[in-house]
Design an enzyme around this catalytic site. Structure first.
Site: not given
Length: 387
Positions: A132, A250, A364, A366
């Site tokens: 990825y 995930e 992340s 963010e």
């Protein structure tokens, strides 16, 4: 007692008894081995343990029985992962295949792809890595620039580009790759999800040495690498839909097993603080107390939110920051002596260094906050800046 609770209690007892019996003999010393930042640790022995699990039907427990799994409900999967963590069983080596690619192929793959790849994932005889992230496309996954073109005469995709932070690429037999297959497209458009064999001249793997001294991450370079035309999951150009579906798998029942591991780390750190007297420092004592309370709140929220479609983003934010703070508290407990290392790092130094990445990998902070702001709170979408 309800029938459902009776069923989970029986499963818990079965898993606990099986692990107690089988984490013995040649596998006894594997307790606690592996995990984030230590994936290189006793890899071959952990691989043998994983295959032992498979022989007894303890891999892919959430997969439907038709594909070799146990068909466990989400609640039952939580029971399995909690007991696995409580037994301090070694970190499994086939997470990417079992927890990510397998469910994706079951949901979106063809019958031929499922027949070809699912048995090897379940038996842990076929290892996978994830293609990825790129140097210019980490959290902003839609910016991938690795490209593939279809060579119709050969019936193959030809791939050129680079991936980075590829966990265990040096051990993998296959890689699932998000790449751009429609020239002239940008962002989410024109991407495809390809299944690519690693053992070929067009692929080079270079290890990335970490602060902790290991090198479980890698760079992967594609220079005319090839894979069969039918090894695209979904239709060509639908890669973004497939890639995001995979990320949805995930964090599921294994998240609560992770909480058990966190609790063990905290208990061990408390023992160290009592032994070396750091617990007598009111600031350190307060930090440890906060870590305990936050862990209890985190577990309660994970239990409540497992069925919520946005729960993974919330859980990732919470556990990533909690674990990073625990690494900081560990250094406080160690004191000045924790600033130096003779030879290998100890477990607390390694925790501090590797947990700095917890708020980055897997999406992340963010990115997680943006997802929650836009998809849950309904705030205006973040403006896109054209490079």
């Amino acid at each position: 007692m309800s029938q459902a609770h009776a069923g989970t209690d029986a499963l818990r007892a079965e898993v606990r008894a099986w692990l107690e019996k089988h984490l013995s003999g040649r596998f006894a010393s594997l307790r606690g081995a592996g995990g984030p930042g230590r994936e290189h640790e006793r890899y071959e022995e952990r691989l043998a343990w994983n295959r032992h699990l498979a022989e007894h039907g303890w891999t892919c427990v959430g997969w439907p029985q038709a594909y070799g799994g146990r068909g466990l409900t989400l609640e039952e999967q939580v029971v399995f992962h909690e007991e696995y963590a409580r037994a301090d069983a070694p970190a499994r080596v086939n997470h990417l295949g079992e927890e990510l690619l397998g469910p994706t192929l079951i949901a979106l793959g063809t019958d031929e792809q499922r027949a070809r790849f699912l048995p090897g994932i379940r038996s842990v005889t076929q290892m996978w890595c994830q293609g990825y992230s790129e140097p210019g496309a980490g959290s902003d996954l839609a910016s991938v620039s690795t490209r593939a073109r279809l060579d119709e005469s050969a019936g193959e995709w030809v791939i050129d580009g680079q991936k980075i932070w590829t966990s265990l690429a040096h051990e993998a037999d296959w890689i699932f790759v998000l790449c751009r297959t429609t020239p002239g497209t940008t962002r989410h458009q024109g991407l495809s999800f390809l299944l690519v064999p690693m053992d070929q001249p067009g692929i080079e793997v270079r290890p990335i040495e970490q602060l902790t001294g290991g090198s479980e991450f890698n760079e992967v370079f594609f220079s005319g690498a090839r894979t069969a035309a039918d090894l695209v999951v979904g239709e060509p150009g639908e890669g973004w839909r497939v890639a995001t579906a995979l990320l949805g798998f995930e964090r599921g029942g294994s998240t609560l097993g992770q909480q058990v591991g966190f609790a063990r780390e905290l208990d061990d750190l408390l023992d160290l603080a009592r032994t070396n007297g750091a617990i007598d420092d009111p600031v350190i004592a307060d930090s440890l107390a906060r870590a305990y309370v936050d862990l209890e709140v985190m577990r309660a929220n994970v239990v409540r939110g497992l069925a919520d479609g946005q729960a993974p983003s919330i859980a990732k934010l919470v556990w990533g920051n909690w674990h990073r703070r625990l690494g900081e508290v560990a250094m406080q407990v160690l004191g000045a002596g924790g600033l130096a290392a003779e030879g290998d790092l100890d477990r607390w130094q390694r925790l501090f260094l590797f947990s700095r990445a917890d708020t980055i990998y897997g999406g992340s902070d963010e990115i997680q906050r943006t997802i929650l702001a836009e998809r849950v709170l309904g705030l205006p979408r973040e403006p896109k800046v054209n490079a």
